[in-house]
Design a protein around this motif. Structure first.
Motif, PDB file in Angstrom:
ATOM      1  N   ALA A   1       0.798  -1.166   0.083  1.00  0.00           N
ATOM      2  CA  ALA A   1       0.084   0.148  -0.048  1.00  0.00           C
ATOM      3  C   ALA A   1       0.810   1.269  -0.042  1.00  0.00           C
ATOM      4  O   ALA A   1       0.425   2.230  -0.039  1.00  0.00           O
ATOM      5  N   ARG A   2       2.322   1.220  -0.089  1.00  0.00           N
ATOM      6  CA  ARG A   2       3.210   2.296   0.028  1.00  0.00           C
ATOM      7  C   ARG A   2       3.201   2.913   1.303  1.00  0.00           C
ATOM      8  O   ARG A   2       3.397   4.165   1.484  1.00  0.00           O
ATOM      9  N   ASP A   3       2.346   2.447   2.529  1.00  0.00           N
ATOM     10  CA  ASP A   3       2.662   2.896   3.655  1.00  0.00           C
ATOM     11  C   ASP A   3       3.826   2.578   4.543  1.00  0.00           C
ATOM     12  O   ASP A   3       3.755   1.477   5.106  1.00  0.00           O
ATOM     13  N   TYR A   4       4.911   3.091   4.039  1.00  0.00           N
ATOM     14  CA  TYR A   4       6.035   2.943   4.665  1.00  0.00           C
ATOM     15  C   TYR A   4       6.204   3.224   6.110  1.00  0.00           C
ATOM     16  O   TYR A   4       7.141   2.505   7.019  1.00  0.00           O
ATOM     17  N   GLY A   5       5.676   4.060   6.640  1.00  0.00           N
ATOM     18  CA  GLY A   5       5.660   4.303   8.064  1.00  0.00           C
ATOM     19  C   GLY A   5       5.265   3.265   8.955  1.00  0.00           C
ATOM     20  O   GLY A   5       5.609   2.665  10.145  1.00  0.00           O
TER      21      GLY A   5
ATOM     22  N   TRP B   1       8.783  -3.360  12.723  1.00  0.00           N
ATOM     23  CA  TRP B   1      10.285  -3.526  13.358  1.00  0.00           C
ATOM     24  C   TRP B   1      10.480  -3.204  14.869  1.00  0.00           C
ATOM     25  O   TRP B   1      11.718  -3.397  15.217  1.00  0.00           O
ATOM     26  N   GLY B   2       9.437  -2.374  15.309  1.00  0.00           N
ATOM     27  CA  GLY B   2       9.609  -1.718  16.510  1.00  0.00           C
ATOM     28  C   GLY B   2       9.382  -0.269  16.598  1.00  0.00           C
ATOM     29  O   GLY B   2       9.340   0.378  15.469  1.00  0.00           O
ATOM     30  N   GLU B   3       9.692   0.408  17.659  1.00  0.00           N
ATOM     31  CA  GLU B   3       9.549   1.812  17.657  1.00  0.00           C
ATOM     32  C   GLU B   3      10.331   2.530  16.860  1.00  0.00           C
ATOM     33  O   GLU B   3      10.048   3.724  16.060  1.00  0.00           O
ATOM     34  N   ASN B   4      11.670   1.849  16.553  1.00  0.00           N
ATOM     35  CA  ASN B   4      12.831   2.726  16.089  1.00  0.00           C
ATOM     36  C   ASN B   4      13.098   2.064  14.733  1.00  0.00           C
ATOM     37  O   ASN B   4      14.095   2.467  13.915  1.00  0.00           O
ATOM     38  N   GLY B   5      12.043   1.253  14.188  1.00  0.00           N
ATOM     39  CA  GLY B   5      12.453   0.764  12.778  1.00  0.00           C
ATOM     40  C   GLY B   5      13.512  -0.165  12.656  1.00  0.00           C
ATOM     41  O   GLY B   5      14.002  -0.794  13.902  1.00  0.00           O
ATOM     42  N   PRO B   6      13.947  -0.802  11.676  1.00  0.00           N
ATOM     43  CA  PRO B   6      14.939  -1.707  11.487  1.00  0.00           C
ATOM     44  C   PRO B   6      16.376  -0.970  12.001  1.00  0.00           C
ATOM     45  O   PRO B   6      16.517   0.070  11.762  1.00  0.00           O
ATOM     46  N   ALA B   7      17.108  -1.807  12.597  1.00  0.00           N
ATOM     47  CA  ALA B   7      18.206  -1.318  13.327  1.00  0.00           C
ATOM     48  C   ALA B   7      19.329  -1.030  11.956  1.00  0.00           C
ATOM     49  O   ALA B   7      19.298  -1.591  11.075  1.00  0.00           O
ATOM     50  N   GLY B   8      19.944   0.276  12.065  1.00  0.00           N
ATOM     51  CA  GLY B   8      20.929   0.443  11.276  1.00  0.00           C
ATOM     52  C   GLY B   8      20.289   1.344  10.030  1.00  0.00           C
ATOM     53  O   GLY B   8      21.145   1.392   9.139  1.00  0.00           O
TER      54      GLY B   8
ATOM     55  N   ARG C   1      16.227   5.406   3.511  1.00  0.00           N
ATOM     56  CA  ARG C   1      16.910   4.094   2.918  1.00  0.00           C
ATOM     57  C   ARG C   1      15.931   2.875   2.981  1.00  0.00           C
ATOM     58  O   ARG C   1      16.128   2.317   2.104  1.00  0.00           O
ATOM     59  N   PHE C   2      15.196   2.904   4.127  1.00  0.00           N
ATOM     60  CA  PHE C   2      14.126   1.790   4.123  1.00  0.00           C
ATOM     61  C   PHE C   2      13.148   1.986   2.749  1.00  0.00           C
ATOM     62  O   PHE C   2      12.999   1.157   2.138  1.00  0.00           O
ATOM     63  N   GLN C   3      12.515   3.094   2.915  1.00  0.00           N
ATOM     64  CA  GLN C   3      11.690   3.482   1.657  1.00  0.00           C
ATOM     65  C   GLN C   3      12.238   3.189   0.259  1.00  0.00           C
ATOM     66  O   GLN C   3      11.739   2.530  -0.580  1.00  0.00           O
ATOM     67  N   ALA C   4      13.685   3.411   0.263  1.00  0.00           N
ATOM     68  CA  ALA C   4      14.203   3.388  -1.263  1.00  0.00           C
ATOM     69  C   ALA C   4      14.552   1.973  -1.572  1.00  0.00           C
ATOM     70  O   ALA C   4      14.695   1.889  -2.507  1.00  0.00           O
TER      71      ALA C   4
END
Length: 242
Positions: free
Chosen positions: A137-141, A147-154, A159-162
């Protein structure tokens, strides 16, 4: 192949290895594990690479089905302004339902619509399914938050969306699950998956592997977010379609 696999895994490891690709985010798949997450019709495909706006729940599954999810979301959410709106993605609405059900889990009788049970294996699988539904759905948030409150580590959000720029659509299938392991105050639940992905140029790719979904036990000091299932790691490998 390598780029797509990096995108699919998104396990958060800064230095990916052949079996643990984690530098970039995961590519879209779509499937639902709980009753609230079951699509009533197939998700709408991306019309073009340039179409980056999030897909509404109404566009995904139709107005009537989206309204049913919105009503369930409103009925369980304690938030003053919950994201229970059919203009949001279905994954965002379902994530609020899952968050609310986990928040009140164990406090009296379960609320109607809180299925699967928040601590169950099915609820762990639903995190992976919701993750890919959000990406489709392109809902990247919402995908990031699985992955948790802080997203994927590192990884940064950019970068995640790209990592999904070359992906048109994916489909995830959950394999046979067995109970996970507990250790150091957490429960780790393996979620076996197979993934079929289609790139923007029409190339089709296939992957298999395992996501590990984690939640903290009900220990003193654990936050509500920590007690929810969230993706901890992923290992995916390319497989032949034959």
């Amino acid at each position: 192949m390598t780029i797509a696999l990096l995108a699919l895994a998104a396990c958060g490891s800064p230095s990916p290895t052949p079996d643990n690709q984690g530098a970039a985010p995961a590519a879209p798949e779509n499937a639902s594990a709980n009753a609230a997450a079951q699509p009533d019709k197939a998700p709408a495909p991306r019309s073009s690479q340039a179409d980056l706006s999030p897909l509404s729940c109404t566009a995904e599954i139709g107005a009537a089905a989206a309204e049913r999810r919105v009503k369930l979301c409103i009925s369980v959410s304690p938030a003053t302004h919950p994201p229970c709106n059919a203009a949001n993605s279905c994954a965002m609405i379902e994530d609020e339902i899952a968050r609310s059900c986990a928040l009140f889990d164990g406090q009296g009788e379960p609320m109607a619509g809180c299925t699967p049970e928040p601590k169950s294996m099915a609820a762990a699988a639903a995190v992976v399914q919701r993750y890919y539904a959000a990406i489709n759905a392109r809902d990247y948030g919402t995908a990031w938050s699985q992955w948790g409150e802080n997203g994927p580590a590192g990884q940064t959000m950019e970068r995640f969306q790209a990592g999904f720029a070359a992906t048109r659509a994916t489909h995830v299938t959950i394999g046979r699950m067995t109970p996970g392991d507990a250790g150091a105050g957490s429960v780790y639940q393996p979620v076996p998956v197979t993934i079929d992905a289609e790139l923007a140029d029409g190339t089709r790719q296939h992957f298999a592997g395992t996501y590990v979904v984690r939640r903290v036990n009900d220990v003193d000091g654990a936050s509500a977010a920590q007690r929810r299932w969230h993706i901890d790691s992923a290992k995916l490998r390319p497989v032949s379609s034959e």
